[in-house]
Design an enzyme around this catalytic site. Sequence first.
Site, short mmCIF file in Angstrom:
data_model
loop_
_atom_site.label_atom_id
_atom_site.label_comp_id
_atom_site.label_asym_id
_atom_site.label_seq_id
_atom_site.Cartn_x
_atom_site.Cartn_y
_atom_site.Cartn_z
N TYR A 88 30.44 35.23 40.19
CA TYR A 88 30.79 37.10 39.65
C TYR A 88 30.42 36.95 38.24
O TYR A 88 29.86 37.84 37.93
CB TYR A 88 32.29 36.74 39.11
N HIS B 165 32.74 27.94 46.98
CA HIS B 165 32.74 28.70 47.61
C HIS B 165 32.43 29.00 48.59
O HIS B 165 33.22 30.40 49.79
CB HIS B 165 31.48 29.40 46.36
N1 LIG Z 1 36.25 33.56 47.40
C1 LIG Z 1 35.54 34.35 47.92
O1 LIG Z 1 34.79 34.37 48.69
C2 LIG Z 1 36.55 36.07 47.54
C3 LIG Z 1 35.76 37.21 48.52
C4 LIG Z 1 36.54 38.49 47.78
C5 LIG Z 1 37.30 38.43 46.59
N2 LIG Z 1 37.87 37.02 46.01
C6 LIG Z 1 38.57 36.75 44.59
O2 LIG Z 1 39.71 38.09 45.43
C7 LIG Z 1 40.05 38.60 44.10
C8 LIG Z 1 40.71 39.94 44.44
O3 LIG Z 1 39.78 40.33 45.72
P1 LIG Z 1 38.98 41.51 45.15
O4 LIG Z 1 38.75 42.05 43.86
O5 LIG Z 1 38.61 42.56 45.99
O6 LIG Z 1 41.44 42.69 44.98
P2 LIG Z 1 42.20 43.12 45.36
O7 LIG Z 1 43.26 42.00 44.73
O8 LIG Z 1 41.88 42.80 47.15
O9 LIG Z 1 42.51 44.82 44.86
C9 LIG Z 1 41.51 45.78 45.38
C10 LIG Z 1 42.17 47.18 45.03
O10 LIG Z 1 43.81 47.05 44.79
C11 LIG Z 1 43.60 48.29 43.70
N3 LIG Z 1 44.88 47.33 43.19
C12 LIG Z 1 45.67 46.54 42.94
N4 LIG Z 1 46.50 46.46 42.51
C13 LIG Z 1 47.78 47.61 42.88
C14 LIG Z 1 48.73 47.86 42.85
N5 LIG Z 1 49.58 47.50 41.99
N6 LIG Z 1 48.70 49.90 43.44
C15 LIG Z 1 47.21 50.35 43.81
N7 LIG Z 1 46.98 49.56 44.30
C16 LIG Z 1 46.30 48.14 43.36
C17 LIG Z 1 42.50 47.61 42.49
O11 LIG Z 1 42.18 49.06 42.17
P3 LIG Z 1 42.16 49.59 40.77
O12 LIG Z 1 41.71 48.62 39.63
O13 LIG Z 1 41.84 51.26 40.43
O14 LIG Z 1 43.95 49.40 40.47
C18 LIG Z 1 42.01 46.73 43.43
O15 LIG Z 1 40.42 47.42 42.95
C19 LIG Z 1 38.71 39.29 43.05
O16 LIG Z 1 38.89 39.73 42.00
C20 LIG Z 1 37.96 37.25 43.37
O17 LIG Z 1 38.75 36.40 42.29
C21 LIG Z 1 37.14 36.15 46.42
#
Ligand SMILES: NC(=O)c1ccc[n+]([C@@H]2O[C@H](COP(=O)([O-])OP(=O)(O)OC[C@H]3O[C@@H](n4cnc5c(N)ncnc54)[C@H](OP(=O)(O)O)[C@@H]3O)[C@@H](O)[C@H]2O)c1
Length: 268
Positions: A57, A117
């Site tokens: 990241y 990862h």
């Molecule tokens: N290990 C891996 O390969 C891998 C891959 C992908 C992600 N990750 C980790 O997983 C984390 C989470 O995944 P992500 O960043 O893709 O996002 P996510 O948590 O799946 O959220 C997606 C979107 O949902 C919205 N959201 C969040 N809370 C909400 C709520 N209460 N109501 C309505 N909408 C809401 C947010 O938009 P807004 O900002 O507009 O609210 C966010 O951009 C990453 O940040 C990372 O740390 C790991």
Amino acid sequence: MKNLTLNNGIEVPIIGSGTNTYGKEGNQFAGDLRGDTQEIDWAIDSGYRHFDSAQLYGNEEVVGNGLKKSSLPREEFFITTKLNTFEGYVSADWAHAEIEKSLEKLQTDSIDLFLIHKPWDNHAEMLEAWRILEDYYNRGVFKSIGVSNFEKEHLDLLLENGNIPPAVNQIKSQVGHWNEELIAYNRSKGIASVAWSPLRGIDEKAKQVLDEIGKPYGKTFAQVVLRYQIERDVIVIPKSHHKDRQAQCLQIFDFELTASDRDRIAAL
Ligand SMILES: NC(=O)c1ccc[n+]([C@@H]2O[C@H](COP(=O)([O-])OP(=O)(O)OC[C@H]3O[C@@H](n4cnc5c(N)ncnc54)[C@H](OP(=O)(O)O)[C@@H]3O)[C@@H](O)[C@H]2O)c1
């Protein structure tokens, strides 16, 4: 907050904060660092104590700076980071150097959970990387070690040849792609599952169903999805660039889904 106990006895808050776009221009994954820690500050203020970061990241220092600024003791926080294996694996020296950089950027002398990862093709190299993680674990620098995006065959490699079983497998698990089989396999081996991007992939139709399920409890579609995951002991790491939404994601401990709710969610 509910904690889950990992297979080595370490406790982890079942909800953590994702961080992959925090502190970045335009809230974009590829954005440059802005130089502030706003989203981390909000998250700590709302009660998050578990943060999911990664070398990939490019913003581990945002997490480190935010946690430091909070003035809360280091032991209050559960920090995850990940060895960046997206370009494959270079050498043992490279892995050591990358780990030391993470410790420096996160401004800590220990990491609660350190993950590989992503798996890659070379099994000998993957075992070498795992032994390096085991060494940091044995020295107490890593409190627990695990993997991300590993399939059954990759897990078996470590389970059969390593000395320490992974504590966690962080995988994709979201509406319409629950990854049920792998979660069950993780569970059968004592490995906790973490769902990444837990709120992605929800189309309007699914959102409607989830909002309908949440209505009697006064909960939103996002809260219903997160509740569904934690009810089956899957750790979630949602992220938002809105303080109120970050806070909303934590408000999921005051209701319970029924068997019929769960069936509807599973079928989405
Ligand atoms: N290990 C891996 O390969 C891998 C891959 C992908 C992600 N990750 C980790 O997983 C984390 C989470 O995944 P992500 O960043 O893709 O996002 P996510 O948590 O799946 O959220 C997606 C979107 O949902 C919205 N959201 C969040 N809370 C909400 C709520 N209460 N109501 C309505 N909408 C809401 C947010 O938009 P807004 O900002 O507009 O609210 C966010 O951009 C990453 O940040 C990372 O740390 C790991």
